[in-house]
Scaffold this motif. Sequence first.
Motif, short mmCIF file in Angstrom:
data_model
loop_
_atom_site.label_atom_id
_atom_site.label_comp_id
_atom_site.label_asym_id
_atom_site.label_seq_id
_atom_site.Cartn_x
_atom_site.Cartn_y
_atom_site.Cartn_z
N PRO A 58 11.02 13.72 10.34
CA PRO A 58 10.03 14.69 10.84
C PRO A 58 9.26 15.38 9.72
N PHE A 59 8.05 15.80 10.03
CA PHE A 59 7.18 16.42 9.03
C PHE A 59 7.79 17.66 8.41
N ARG A 60 8.52 18.46 9.16
CA ARG A 60 9.10 19.69 8.59
C ARG A 60 9.99 19.37 7.40
N SER A 61 10.61 18.18 7.39
CA SER A 61 11.43 17.76 6.24
C SER A 61 10.57 17.26 5.09
N ALA A 62 9.39 16.77 5.41
CA ALA A 62 8.53 16.14 4.40
C ALA A 62 7.87 17.15 3.47
N THR A 63 7.97 18.42 3.76
CA THR A 63 7.32 19.41 2.91
C THR A 63 8.13 19.71 1.66
N LEU A 64 9.31 19.13 1.55
CA LEU A 64 10.13 19.28 0.34
C LEU A 64 9.81 18.14 -0.60
N GLY A 65 9.26 18.46 -1.75
CA GLY A 65 8.81 17.43 -2.67
C GLY A 65 9.85 16.44 -3.11
N ASP A 66 11.12 16.86 -3.19
CA ASP A 66 12.15 15.93 -3.67
C ASP A 66 12.56 14.92 -2.60
N GLU A 67 11.97 14.98 -1.43
CA GLU A 67 12.29 14.02 -0.38
C GLU A 67 11.18 12.99 -0.20
N CYS A 68 10.23 12.93 -1.11
CA CYS A 68 9.12 12.00 -0.99
C CYS A 68 9.51 10.61 -1.47
N LEU A 69 8.72 9.65 -1.06
CA LEU A 69 8.92 8.25 -1.42
C LEU A 69 8.04 7.94 -2.63
N HIS A 70 8.64 7.41 -3.69
CA HIS A 70 7.92 7.07 -4.92
C HIS A 70 7.90 5.54 -5.07
N PHE A 71 6.71 4.99 -5.30
CA PHE A 71 6.54 3.56 -5.52
C PHE A 71 6.07 3.31 -6.94
N ALA A 72 6.56 2.22 -7.55
CA ALA A 72 5.95 1.73 -8.79
C ALA A 72 4.75 0.89 -8.35
N ASN A 73 3.63 1.06 -8.98
CA ASN A 73 2.44 0.32 -8.58
C ASN A 73 2.62 -1.17 -8.86
N GLU A 74 2.29 -2.00 -7.86
CA GLU A 74 2.48 -3.45 -7.98
C GLU A 74 1.40 -4.14 -8.80
N GLY A 75 0.17 -3.68 -8.72
CA GLY A 75 -0.91 -4.27 -9.50
C GLY A 75 -1.36 -5.63 -9.02
N ILE A 76 -1.61 -5.79 -7.72
CA ILE A 76 -2.14 -7.05 -7.18
C ILE A 76 -3.65 -7.04 -7.41
N ASN A 77 -4.14 -8.04 -8.12
CA ASN A 77 -5.56 -8.07 -8.48
C ASN A 77 -6.38 -9.05 -7.65
N ASP A 78 -5.90 -9.44 -6.48
CA ASP A 78 -6.60 -10.38 -5.62
C ASP A 78 -7.43 -9.61 -4.59
N PRO A 79 -8.76 -9.61 -4.71
CA PRO A 79 -9.59 -8.83 -3.78
C PRO A 79 -9.51 -9.33 -2.33
N LEU A 80 -9.03 -10.55 -2.12
CA LEU A 80 -8.90 -11.10 -0.78
C LEU A 80 -7.53 -10.83 -0.16
N SER A 81 -6.63 -10.23 -0.93
CA SER A 81 -5.28 -9.96 -0.45
C SER A 81 -5.31 -8.91 0.66
N LEU A 82 -4.49 -9.12 1.66
CA LEU A 82 -4.33 -8.12 2.71
C LEU A 82 -3.28 -7.08 2.32
N ARG A 83 -2.51 -7.36 1.29
CA ARG A 83 -1.56 -6.38 0.76
C ARG A 83 -2.35 -5.35 -0.05
N GLY A 84 -1.75 -4.19 -0.24
CA GLY A 84 -2.39 -3.18 -1.06
C GLY A 84 -2.43 -3.61 -2.51
N ALA A 85 -3.48 -3.22 -3.22
CA ALA A 85 -3.60 -3.57 -4.64
C ALA A 85 -2.47 -2.95 -5.45
N ILE A 86 -1.98 -1.75 -5.02
CA ILE A 86 -0.88 -1.14 -5.77
C ILE A 86 0.39 -0.96 -4.94
N VAL A 87 0.27 -0.76 -3.63
CA VAL A 87 1.45 -0.54 -2.78
C VAL A 87 1.15 -1.00 -1.36
#
Length: 194
Positions: A58-87
């Motif tokens: 729930p959103f009320r829990s999401a306001t605590l910064g230490d509960e956020c989701l951190h991703f390492a950027n993937e770096g996909i350089n294909d402009p035709l990819s349906l995946r995100g360029a970084i996540v």
Amino acid sequence: QNFDFALSENGARIVKDGYFATSPSLRDKTGLFELEIFILELFLGLKFYNPPESILRPFRSATLGDECLHFANEGINDPLSLRGAIVTLTVALSDAAFVSNIFINHVVESCAALKDFRVFGFEDDKAIGRPWELGTFQYIERSNPMTPQSYLIPASIDGKKVPRFRAISLAIDSNWGDRSTCLCFLGVHGATSL
């Protein structure tokens, strides 16, 4: 209060397999098992990042910064990819829904908020069917962190009525300037019937 189809307590889950599988979180990239992480956090006070499931609360829990989701950027350089360029973040919704809005929030300053992203919808819960491209959006950094930003999902595309979706995927193409990207809340509102 609208029903949130992206809450784990309602039955939503992270999609971890297939082309649209959720990108590994920084926690996933540690190479440690959950028990090892638990012991290191409990006894040594070390803090590891959260698993992808952390954004399905729930959103009320999401306001605590230490509960956020951190991703390492993937770096996909294909402009035709349906995946995100970084996540890529894909969620199997708790039920099939005509999606009306998605809500996103970022509250921490220790890593960059997502910036430009695309949203795809899938009629199956594994995100392996034909994706419906639902729009391209931008998260505005430094808005009120206690209010999630809302993005309207169209009811029709090119004259075709958008179906009910069982999964939603965010293809994150940029962030606000860091080697990692974080997200603290993802909400999906809509209806099971029209």
